[in-house]
Motif scaffolding. Sequence first.
Motif, PDB file in Angstrom:
ATOM      1  N   THR A   1     -64.663 -49.677 151.395  1.00  0.00           N
ATOM      2  CA  THR A   1     -64.823 -48.269 151.602  1.00  0.00           C
ATOM      3  C   THR A   1     -64.331 -48.124 153.010  1.00  0.00           C
ATOM      4  O   THR A   1     -65.224 -48.645 153.852  1.00  0.00           O
TER       5      THR A   1
ATOM      6  N   SER B   1     -61.662 -47.588 148.637  1.00  0.00           N
ATOM      7  CA  SER B   1     -61.277 -46.041 148.757  1.00  0.00           C
ATOM      8  C   SER B   1     -61.267 -45.817 150.171  1.00  0.00           C
ATOM      9  O   SER B   1     -61.855 -46.586 150.980  1.00  0.00           O
TER      10      SER B   1
ATOM     11  N   ASP C   1     -58.458 -44.776 145.512  1.00  0.00           N
ATOM     12  CA  ASP C   1     -59.514 -43.572 145.382  1.00  0.00           C
ATOM     13  C   ASP C   1     -59.481 -42.904 146.903  1.00  0.00           C
ATOM     14  O   ASP C   1     -60.249 -43.512 147.796  1.00  0.00           O
TER      15      ASP C   1
ATOM     16  N   GLN D   1     -60.502 -39.571 149.382  1.00  0.00           N
ATOM     17  CA  GLN D   1     -61.328 -38.552 149.288  1.00  0.00           C
ATOM     18  C   GLN D   1     -61.054 -37.867 150.596  1.00  0.00           C
ATOM     19  O   GLN D   1     -60.981 -38.405 151.816  1.00  0.00           O
TER      20      GLN D   1
END
Length: 627
Positions: A278, A303, A329, A331
């Motif tokens: 991440t 992500s 992913d 965001q």
Amino acid sequence: MGAVAMLLAFVLRLDFDGFLLNWPVLLGAATLFGVMVSTAGVLLGLNRGIWRYASLPDLVAIAGATSVAIALFIVAEFLLIRLNAIPRSSVVIAWAFTVVLLAGPRAAYRVYRNHHDSKRRRKAEPAGGRNVLLIGATDNAEAFLRAIKERDRTSFEVLAIIDERGRRTGRSIRGVPVMGPLERLPQILSRFEARGRRPEAIILTRSRDDYERHASIEALVEIAATQKLEILRLPNLLDMQSIDAEIELRPIKLEDLLQRAPVRLDVPKIQSMIQGKTIMITGAGGSIGSELARQIADLMPGSLILLDASEFALYTIKSELSQRWQNIDIQAALCNVREKEAVRTIVERFKPDVLFHAAALKHVPMVEAQPLEGIFTNAIGTRNVADAALSANVSRMIMVSTDKAVNPANVMGATKRMAEMYCQALDLAPEVIGTRFITVRFGNVLGSAGSVVPLFEQQIKAGGPVTVTHADMERFFMTIPEACLLVLQAAAYTPAPHHERGRIFVLDMGPPVKIVDLARNLIRLSGRRPDEDIQITYTGLRPGEKLFEELFDSNETLSETGAQGILAASSRSIEREVIVRIFDEMQCVVGARDLQGALKLLKSTVPEFTPDCEDHLLMSTKRSAMS
């Protein structure tokens, strides 16, 4: 065609009278060969080719299919009549006739279509395309000529190919003469001008690295500017996936003139830091942050969290990344790094493994005019991000710094140095174990938001003048992708010994470049001449500007890191407890909008901060008091 080829072979071998003596057997053999050619052609896909685009690979395929047919025919004839009824040499002759009869109609049709399309194009566009010269007698040049001749519409009329080395002068490629060497370009232009066909542009067919092995791209730009020619660069057409793809010619960019060797990265180490993890990036909508996001997405993180205070910038970069990397992913977090609790909440929520801090105010005159804003974002904002990273047990936080933090002469540089000191103190603190705080320092980035290059380009487009602050001003420059690659490389470098902590990684920027030389090159790249077509004027140094930037302080100890293009500087550090108290006090004076107190604290924290104009800071103080 196979049957006709075999009959012609029999007639040529036996003459017509000999053929008539045994014509039933020979006719049967010819029919059998025709069947074999048809069978081989269908199996090898000759019937699927489009005659309009027939080329050398089609000829090779025809020869292969004919050879297969000949082999099948010989086997069949041997099994039937032991090859006693036909002359054996006729088989070789039939092979040649078959290749000619199959390839000939395809070649004739292609010639007809090319001629027909050219005629139609000339009627539709009587004025023709732009007259251009190609630089480089290369395979790419041949592919470009082939492409523009086969298309219904073309914007270019290639007058000649210039061989920069002169080795192929006097020859031609697809009917276009090869001239040279490059030194004779003025005479070649004069010759075409006398015919009323003066070139309007030159197109470089080689890559920059390939061209630099044989000639100087700066010399080419100089000649183009002198002759008032636009200079364009041809992509590698041999890598194009579709014959109908649009050929995108791009202008030579300023980055192409930077004499920098390609960076060799430790890809496995960088990938192990990113892949499946991440990753969070603050300032993700900015020039550095957005390019970092692209390069990190290429490394397939688990992500990717994008954080920025600008809604539009955040939407733009998230939309781009989501379309290109749909399996990641991604965001978007709308947040200002000044907001301590908001930053802490977001970092705690996503718990990134690696955090890149690229959010900053970097425009020197703007921050100089509004020092409190620069202190709040660059210094206190960095503290907020660092504290949140520490609280969330982030594996490593990488802060992007600037060469203006070295002996700063402006508020922006001093605030970045203060941010460096905070991260350095956390990295050195013995009680901080789980999180590494890494600072990466580099100079100006070409083409980034607010940089001098876009301003120069606007001024050139408007016809000038180009404004330079001082004739002797120098800066270190690097391209955005190159800077981000080295940031990733520095982030992946993890020293084991504790005594190596707290160091600042400095990117090797190469030799500094004079701003006036930068302006002159940009003018030349536009096809105009500096000081003749476009004037250069000097406006004087602005508040907070230095003539020369530095990547290292004279008191900093330099050392090698083992990674290409990256050095490490051990600079003066402050204990964590002390720097925390300083930042607490700075938070109070900034919250109270006490500009004078903030500047005094900034000066005492960064003693090397030497404003070049104390009166300017006093004026800023007065303006703040009035507001």
